[in-house]
Scaffold this active site. Sequence first.
Site, PDB file in Angstrom:
ATOM      1  N   HIS A 476     -53.155   2.809 -16.328  1.00 52.46           N
ATOM      2  CA  HIS A 476     -54.524   2.830 -15.809  1.00 52.46           C
ATOM      3  C   HIS A 476     -55.505   2.126 -16.756  1.00 52.46           C
ATOM      4  CE1 HIS A 476     -53.269   6.786 -13.563  1.00 52.46           C
ATOM      5  NE2 HIS A 476     -52.827   5.706 -12.957  1.00 52.46           N
TER       6      HIS A 476
HETATM    7  C1  LIG Z   1     -46.581   0.868 -12.196  1.00 51.20           C
HETATM    8  C2  LIG Z   1     -47.952   1.346 -11.788  1.00 51.20           C
HETATM    9  C3  LIG Z   1     -48.086   2.567 -11.142  1.00 51.20           C
HETATM   10  C4  LIG Z   1     -49.359   3.021 -10.764  1.00 51.20           C
HETATM   11  N1  LIG Z   1     -49.458   4.161 -10.001  1.00 51.20           N
HETATM   12  C5  LIG Z   1     -50.660   4.485  -9.465  1.00 51.20           C
HETATM   13  C6  LIG Z   1     -50.763   5.508  -8.485  1.00 51.20           C
HETATM   14  O1  LIG Z   1     -49.772   6.108  -8.058  1.00 51.20           O
HETATM   15  N2  LIG Z   1     -51.998   5.803  -7.987  1.00 51.20           N
HETATM   16  C7  LIG Z   1     -53.123   5.154  -8.413  1.00 51.20           C
HETATM   17  O2  LIG Z   1     -54.215   5.515  -7.970  1.00 51.20           O
HETATM   18  N3  LIG Z   1     -53.052   4.175  -9.338  1.00 51.20           N
HETATM   19  C8  LIG Z   1     -51.847   3.793  -9.831  1.00 51.20           C
HETATM   20  N4  LIG Z   1     -51.758   2.733 -10.677  1.00 51.20           N
HETATM   21  C9  LIG Z   1     -53.006   2.063 -11.088  1.00 51.20           C
HETATM   22  C10 LIG Z   1     -53.679   1.262  -9.981  1.00 51.20           C
HETATM   23  O3  LIG Z   1     -52.723   0.669  -9.130  1.00 51.20           O
HETATM   24  C11 LIG Z   1     -54.595   0.215 -10.613  1.00 51.20           C
HETATM   25  O4  LIG Z   1     -55.507   0.832 -11.480  1.00 51.20           O
HETATM   26  C12 LIG Z   1     -55.385  -0.554  -9.574  1.00 51.20           C
HETATM   27  O5  LIG Z   1     -54.506  -1.160  -8.650  1.00 51.20           O
HETATM   28  C13 LIG Z   1     -56.263  -1.591 -10.256  1.00 51.20           C
HETATM   29  O6  LIG Z   1     -56.928  -2.334  -9.268  1.00 51.20           O
HETATM   30  P1  LIG Z   1     -57.698  -3.669  -9.670  1.00 51.20           P
HETATM   31  O7  LIG Z   1     -58.317  -4.176  -8.426  1.00 51.20           O
HETATM   32  O8  LIG Z   1     -58.560  -3.391 -10.852  1.00 51.20           O
HETATM   33  O9  LIG Z   1     -56.566  -4.673 -10.207  1.00 51.20           O
HETATM   34  P2  LIG Z   1     -55.198  -5.148  -9.560  1.00 51.20           P
HETATM   35  O10 LIG Z   1     -54.841  -4.369  -8.352  1.00 51.20           O
HETATM   36  O11 LIG Z   1     -54.203  -5.202 -10.667  1.00 51.20           O
HETATM   37  O12 LIG Z   1     -55.521  -6.626  -9.029  1.00 51.20           O
HETATM   38  C14 LIG Z   1     -55.759  -7.707  -9.867  1.00 51.20           C
HETATM   39  C15 LIG Z   1     -55.224  -8.955  -9.165  1.00 51.20           C
HETATM   40  O13 LIG Z   1     -55.722 -10.099  -9.836  1.00 51.20           O
HETATM   41  C16 LIG Z   1     -54.683 -11.046  -9.968  1.00 51.20           C
HETATM   42  N5  LIG Z   1     -55.009 -11.868 -11.142  1.00 51.20           N
HETATM   43  C17 LIG Z   1     -55.106 -11.469 -12.430  1.00 51.20           C
HETATM   44  N6  LIG Z   1     -55.441 -12.509 -13.220  1.00 51.20           N
HETATM   45  C18 LIG Z   1     -55.560 -13.577 -12.396  1.00 51.20           C
HETATM   46  C19 LIG Z   1     -55.876 -14.959 -12.615  1.00 51.20           C
HETATM   47  N7  LIG Z   1     -56.166 -15.447 -13.830  1.00 51.20           N
HETATM   48  N8  LIG Z   1     -55.869 -15.787 -11.534  1.00 51.20           N
HETATM   49  C20 LIG Z   1     -55.610 -15.316 -10.275  1.00 51.20           C
HETATM   50  N9  LIG Z   1     -55.308 -14.028 -10.025  1.00 51.20           N
HETATM   51  C21 LIG Z   1     -55.287 -13.174 -11.071  1.00 51.20           C
HETATM   52  C22 LIG Z   1     -53.430 -10.224 -10.125  1.00 51.20           C
HETATM   53  O14 LIG Z   1     -52.269 -10.962  -9.803  1.00 51.20           O
HETATM   54  C23 LIG Z   1     -53.703  -9.066  -9.185  1.00 51.20           C
HETATM   55  O15 LIG Z   1     -53.228  -9.349  -7.888  1.00 51.20           O
HETATM   56  C24 LIG Z   1     -50.512   2.250 -11.080  1.00 51.20           C
HETATM   57  C25 LIG Z   1     -50.376   1.028 -11.720  1.00 51.20           C
HETATM   58  C26 LIG Z   1     -49.111   0.554 -12.058  1.00 51.20           C
HETATM   59  C27 LIG Z   1     -49.002  -0.789 -12.720  1.00 51.20           C
END
Ligand SMILES: Cc1cc2nc3c(=O)[nH]c(=O)nc-3n(C[C@H](O)[C@H](O)[C@H](O)COP(=O)(O)OP(=O)(O)OC[C@H]3O[C@@H](n4cnc5c(N)ncnc54)[C@H](O)[C@@H]3O)c2cc1C
Length: 538
Positions: A476
């Site tokens: 997280h």
């Molecule tokens: C293994 C695992 C298990 C988890 N389990 C849970 C759970 O059960 N429940 C829960 O609530 N949370 C869980 N989490 C945490 C939760 O999924 C994340 O906190 C959340 O998805 C973050 O969302 P976000 O939009 O910040 O980033 P993300 O969903 O990570 O999205 C970021 C996106 O940006 C893209 N990106 C990054 N850099 C670049 C770039 N330079 N150019 C183009 N694209 C780029 C990435 O490829 C990605 O698709 C888990 C996370 C992991 C890794």
Amino acid sequence: MTSETGDALEFDYVVVGAGSAGCVLANRLSADPAARVCLVEGGGQDRTPRIHVPAGTITLYKSDRYAYQFMSEPQEKLNGRRVHVPRGRMLGGSSSMNSMIYIRGDRSDYDGWAAMGCPGWAFDDVLPVFKRFEDDRLGLDPAFHGTGGELAVDRPRDPNPASRRFVEAAREVGMAENPDFNGARLEGVGLYNVTQANARRLSSYRAFVHPVRGRANLTVMTDARVDGLDLEGARVRGIVVTRNGRRLRLGSRRETVLAAGALGSPEILLRSGIGDAGELGQAGIEPRHHLPGVGRNLQDHLDGLVTVRSADASTLGFSAGSAPRILASPLRYLASKAGWLTTNYVEAGGFARTRFAGAVPDVQFHFVPGYRSHRGRLFEWGHGYAIHTCVLRPESRGRVFLKPGPEGPSLAIDFRFLDKEQDGRVLVEGMKLARSILAASSFAPIRGAEIAPGPKRASDEDLMAYVRSDASTVFHPSGTCRMGSDDLAVTGPDLKVRGLHGLRVADASIMPTLVSGNTNAPSIMIGEKCAAMMLADR
Ligand SMILES: Cc1cc2nc3c(=O)[nH]c(=O)nc-3n(C[C@H](O)[C@H](O)[C@H](O)COP(=O)(O)OP(=O)(O)OC[C@H]3O[C@@H](n4cnc5c(N)ncnc54)[C@H](O)[C@@H]3O)c2cc1C
């Protein structure tokens, strides 16, 4: 793709990152047919069943194709160990690889954000935002739940009997059962709700973008790594991406939104020369806008594992005794959406208060009805069960930064875990609570030997030594582009990057403090709220 004109593409809005937050943003912004929206994703498609069949999640965790496999800097207080930090790299981002648990956190998390200089982010402000995208399939209290939104929230279809044992065992040691962690209170134990529909994962991409991919004004560009921002003075005019070995400029007439996650968003800012000017210079990047908070305030949930072996073959695991169930599982899944393939592995858990807590839980449990390897392996032969315990509101703060290297600057992640010793003390107390649950009579019929930390590690000092040698995270990372109203804030409460025009950040990076729970739903809420603010500004 639409509107390609040579190497230049022009849109009204460019959203970087098709993850939890980015997908809801792309949906809302493209609802107006007059607005041209581009959603840019560094990873690829999400077409493998490993993503959609819940049990496939375990195969993504160490995948190079579907995840960025980061390792942290050596953690001084964890015996110099590097910690594994996987992040989703595909449509859906981390919501396509996570464990699907749906948790918002505690009311006080958001009230705390508002009190820290973020008006509009108190719980009563964000609750309607959560409800807007939720499709509660369980008939829960409508005061706290929405129906008719795109994100289905359901129970795990066919929980393992050991998950029920966990709930009973926790009740035995005095913890109340909580039928709804997203209701009036967080504290207690129970089965988790999951972001699934019809026993399939519902990633943010599948919920918000896939159903509207036919919109003529929405371009979804995959395998497009964003290298940096196109800056003209203090105005962001778009982004620069590398795709199939070619560099492209994507223009944004109105706004660009970074939704690349708590590692990706600060990295793009830093590579664009937006950050601490002195540090950028040292990393070989020309400073363009001095914003010293970029990359700071990194937080994550430090986690300690208690894992127990079992002779009983009813838990998830590979053995001669479980072979018939495993072999039958594809058929059961297809025929009745039941059996092993429906598991998200973390079917039950809860929130508890250690002796250090005030009114709000300070630890979370994730119960796994299978033998969690004590040596970092994905699979182990045989059976068992385990409780992960994590510190909900850590005091330690780390940072991400660019480190100079022979092939140019690379992203460095330094959590500074246990920089504040109190985090370790809370974790040790939480693990003691976990052990008390595992020692309750409900587990007697299946109990085997504790493998980790192991019976020889009994004292607080022993447990602290185990934390240093073995603790990891529950994935997280948050807080690296913190919103606020002070000089170190990266965005204002409107998520606009301070001192620049045409740029917002909307993902887990903007959290001032880590929420008391899993971070997928809060990240989606951040995307939803950002979209509403952008549409109101038109
Ligand atoms: C293994 C695992 C298990 C988890 N389990 C849970 C759970 O059960 N429940 C829960 O609530 N949370 C869980 N989490 C945490 C939760 O999924 C994340 O906190 C959340 O998805 C973050 O969302 P976000 O939009 O910040 O980033 P993300 O969903 O990570 O999205 C970021 C996106 O940006 C893209 N990106 C990054 N850099 C670049 C770039 N330079 N150019 C183009 N694209 C780029 C990435 O490829 C990605 O698709 C888990 C996370 C992991 C890794």
